[in-house]
Design a protein around this motif. Structure first.
Motif, PDB file in Angstrom:
ATOM      1  N   ASP A 309       0.831  -1.107   0.075  1.00  0.00           N
ATOM      2  CA  ASP A 309       0.088   0.020   0.079  1.00  0.00           C
ATOM      3  C   ASP A 309       0.699   1.385   0.180  1.00  0.00           C
ATOM      4  N   ASP A 310       1.985   1.400   0.723  1.00  0.00           N
ATOM      5  CA  ASP A 310       2.900   2.514   0.826  1.00  0.00           C
ATOM      6  C   ASP A 310       3.538   2.745  -0.408  1.00  0.00           C
ATOM      7  N   THR A 311       3.798   1.597  -1.164  1.00  0.00           N
ATOM      8  CA  THR A 311       4.553   1.550  -2.470  1.00  0.00           C
ATOM      9  C   THR A 311       3.425   2.149  -3.439  1.00  0.00           C
ATOM     10  N   THR A 312       2.188   1.798  -3.604  1.00  0.00           N
ATOM     11  CA  THR A 312       1.306   2.272  -4.311  1.00  0.00           C
ATOM     12  C   THR A 312       0.986   3.847  -4.032  1.00  0.00           C
ATOM     13  N   ARG A 313       1.232   4.175  -2.715  1.00  0.00           N
ATOM     14  CA  ARG A 313       0.854   5.780  -2.447  1.00  0.00           C
ATOM     15  C   ARG A 313       2.095   6.288  -3.054  1.00  0.00           C
ATOM     16  N   LEU A 314       3.233   5.741  -3.066  1.00  0.00           N
ATOM     17  CA  LEU A 314       4.601   6.652  -3.416  1.00  0.00           C
ATOM     18  C   LEU A 314       4.359   6.673  -4.932  1.00  0.00           C
ATOM     19  N   LEU A 315       3.840   5.404  -5.756  1.00  0.00           N
ATOM     20  CA  LEU A 315       3.667   5.860  -7.102  1.00  0.00           C
ATOM     21  C   LEU A 315       2.649   6.569  -7.532  1.00  0.00           C
ATOM     22  N   ALA A 316       1.830   6.943  -6.797  1.00  0.00           N
ATOM     23  CA  ALA A 316       0.559   7.811  -6.888  1.00  0.00           C
ATOM     24  C   ALA A 316       1.254   9.393  -6.818  1.00  0.00           C
ATOM     25  N   LEU A 317       2.104   9.515  -5.903  1.00  0.00           N
ATOM     26  CA  LEU A 317       2.504  10.855  -5.748  1.00  0.00           C
ATOM     27  C   LEU A 317       3.297  11.086  -6.973  1.00  0.00           C
ATOM     28  N   ALA A 318       4.227  10.191  -7.428  1.00  0.00           N
ATOM     29  CA  ALA A 318       5.126  10.426  -8.414  1.00  0.00           C
ATOM     30  C   ALA A 318       3.950  10.447  -9.905  1.00  0.00           C
ATOM     31  N   GLY A 319       3.002  10.189  -9.838  1.00  0.00           N
ATOM     32  CA  GLY A 319       2.066   9.973 -11.058  1.00  0.00           C
ATOM     33  C   GLY A 319       1.780   8.883 -11.897  1.00  0.00           C
ATOM     34  N   PHE A 320       2.236   7.602 -11.312  1.00  0.00           N
ATOM     35  CA  PHE A 320       2.263   6.506 -12.094  1.00  0.00           C
ATOM     36  C   PHE A 320       1.227   5.565 -11.389  1.00  0.00           C
ATOM     37  N   ALA A 321       0.277   6.171 -10.588  1.00  0.00           N
ATOM     38  CA  ALA A 321      -1.156   5.502 -10.083  1.00  0.00           C
ATOM     39  C   ALA A 321      -2.052   6.429  -9.677  1.00  0.00           C
ATOM     40  N   LEU A 323      -4.817   7.597  -6.839  1.00  0.00           N
ATOM     41  CA  LEU A 323      -5.439   7.336  -5.618  1.00  0.00           C
ATOM     42  C   LEU A 323      -6.054   8.545  -5.051  1.00  0.00           C
ATOM     43  N   SER A 324      -7.432   8.501  -4.567  1.00  0.00           N
ATOM     44  CA  SER A 324      -8.082   9.730  -4.406  1.00  0.00           C
ATOM     45  C   SER A 324      -7.409  10.497  -3.224  1.00  0.00           C
ATOM     46  N   THR A 325      -6.736   9.549  -2.351  1.00  0.00           N
ATOM     47  CA  THR A 325      -6.101  10.367  -1.448  1.00  0.00           C
ATOM     48  C   THR A 325      -4.707  10.923  -1.455  1.00  0.00           C
ATOM     49  N   VAL A 326      -3.932  10.783  -2.559  1.00  0.00           N
ATOM     50  CA  VAL A 326      -2.880  11.332  -3.097  1.00  0.00           C
ATOM     51  C   VAL A 326      -2.918  12.139  -4.183  1.00  0.00           C
ATOM     52  N   ALA A 327      -2.135  13.437  -4.261  1.00  0.00           N
ATOM     53  CA  ALA A 327      -2.009  14.177  -5.506  1.00  0.00           C
ATOM     54  C   ALA A 327      -0.806  14.288  -5.961  1.00  0.00           C
ATOM     55  N   ALA A 328      -0.854  13.972  -7.242  1.00  0.00           N
ATOM     56  CA  ALA A 328       0.384  13.933  -8.050  1.00  0.00           C
ATOM     57  C   ALA A 328       0.731  15.469  -8.537  1.00  0.00           C
ATOM     58  N   ARG A 329       1.144  16.206  -7.667  1.00  0.00           N
ATOM     59  CA  ARG A 329       1.593  17.638  -8.122  1.00  0.00           C
ATOM     60  C   ARG A 329       2.797  18.198  -7.169  1.00  0.00           C
ATOM     61  N   SER A 330       3.326  19.056  -7.760  1.00  0.00           N
ATOM     62  CA  SER A 330       4.443  19.754  -7.074  1.00  0.00           C
ATOM     63  C   SER A 330       3.952  20.314  -5.689  1.00  0.00           C
TER      64      SER A 330
END
Length: 365
Positions: A309-321, A323-330
């Protein structure tokens, strides 16, 4: 003489000092006896120095533990094999370190093994893990959601490297042997063994897997034990391949510290803080499997193990997944396992152990 018990001779050379961890149970008694027979054989003798080690854990009733120790002592006298004994209070250690009894017992055993290697009493410690143990371990790892390094299970060899001290190995020469073969071997020698009363206690996860789950799975696949052991071997090979690849490419991908205005990078020297960054564009060139492993390896360099789950959150932060709880923005950030922080800039993804902002200070020792 009846048929000998087969064991792996990989990593065993003439002149080695081998020390067998003997609890008094069937598996370890069989390993000690098999090695003794091979070492005293008239043909193809091992030619090694053989000793034994026993840990008195202090977990069970004193009478039972003392009986196991006396049994192992008598066996070693009978075989003329030196015995190293270590006494420990595992329940006290478990309470102090907030470990389970299984975790504390394992730490005590392996600390003792490292001491035997460092002191020169052994080049290798041999443990009697069997194919049955391997199947149980892999199944337990699967139930916990392990990655390939977890489902690689019990490794045939583990290298022990100690700074400024002698190095050695932990060897598991019975990993291809079934528990039923071991008991048949001992019965053919009229060699008794002791049964640990805790082996039947289903309060322990391994015992529930052994006595309840695996028997059920065998009704679906009678060869499930071999199937799980094969899975462990495949996972070990996969992990070895991935680790070699990561060792090759990580130095090209990971950037220390943070970028600073005007060029260059700043690396914190404050105690307990460290960080590493990866350019988003470099991550974009990687296939999904490698990208995931690079992120997990980056976290490992900072001393953290990421869950799925933490890896998925990290991927989402980088823009590769997504997740409604993680924004892929600067400027966006997420807090991951045990105090690891990830932050996104326009160009980079940064992992940091810095204690900033809303991090809960009570989570740090």
């Amino acid at each position: 003489m009846p048929t000998a018990l087969p064991f792996s001779r990989d990593h065993i050379q003439p002149g080695n000092r081998l020390c067998v961890a003997v609890s008094g149970g069937a598996d370890s008694v069989a390993l000690l006896l098999a090695l003794h027979e091979a070492n005293t054989a008239k043909r193809d003798a091992l030619g090694v120095g053989l000793s034994a080690a026993h840990v008195h854990h202090g977990i069970r009733e004193a009478a039972e533990s003392d009986a196991d120790l006396a049994f192992v002592q008598d066996l070693c006298i009978q075989l003329d094999i030196p015995l190293h004994i270590h006494r420990a209070d595992v329940p006290a250690r478990a309470a102090e370190n907030r470990e389970t009894l299984e975790e504390a017992a394992r730490e005590v055993r392996y600390a003792f093994f490292r001491t035997l290697i460092a002191s020169g009493h052994a080049d290798s410690i041999l443990t009697a893990h069997t194919l049955d143990d391997q199947a149980e371990t892999v199944l337990m790892k699967l139930l916990r959601g392990a990655w390939t390094e977890g489902i690689s299970g019990i490794h045939p060899i583990v290298s022990i490297h100690q700074t400024g001290q002698r190095s050695g190995n932990i060897l598991r020469p019975l990993l291809a042997t079934r528990r039923s073969e071991i008991e048949a071997f001992l019965q053919s020698r009229n060699q008794p063994w002791h049964t640990d009363s805790t082996n039947a206690d289903t309060a322990y996860t391994r015992n529930r897997v052994r006595h309840e789950l695996l028997p059920q799975l065998r009704t679906y696949n009678p060869s499930i034990d071999h199937t799980l052991a094969n899975l462990a071997e495949l996972a070990r090979e996969e992990e070895f391949r991935w680790q070699a690849e990561l060792a090759r490419i990580l130095p090209q991908l990971l950037l220390p510290g943070k970028p600073v205005r005007g060029g260059g990078r700043a690396v914190s020297t404050a105690p307990g803080t460290s960080s590493v960054s990866i350019e988003i564009d470099r991550l974009r060139t990687l296939d999904p499997a490698l990208r995931r492993r690079v992120l997990r390896a980056a976290a490992r360099q900072l001393g953290f193990r990421l869950s799925f789950d933490d890896t998925t959150r990290l991927l989402a932060l980088a823009g590769f997944a997504t997740l409604s709880t993680v924004a892929a923005r600067s400027g966006a950030s997420v807090h991951l396992a045990s105090g690891l922080r990830a932050q996104r800039s326009a160009r980079e993804l940064q992992l940091s152990t810095e204690v900033i902002g809303e991090v809960d200070f009570t989570r740090f020792p």
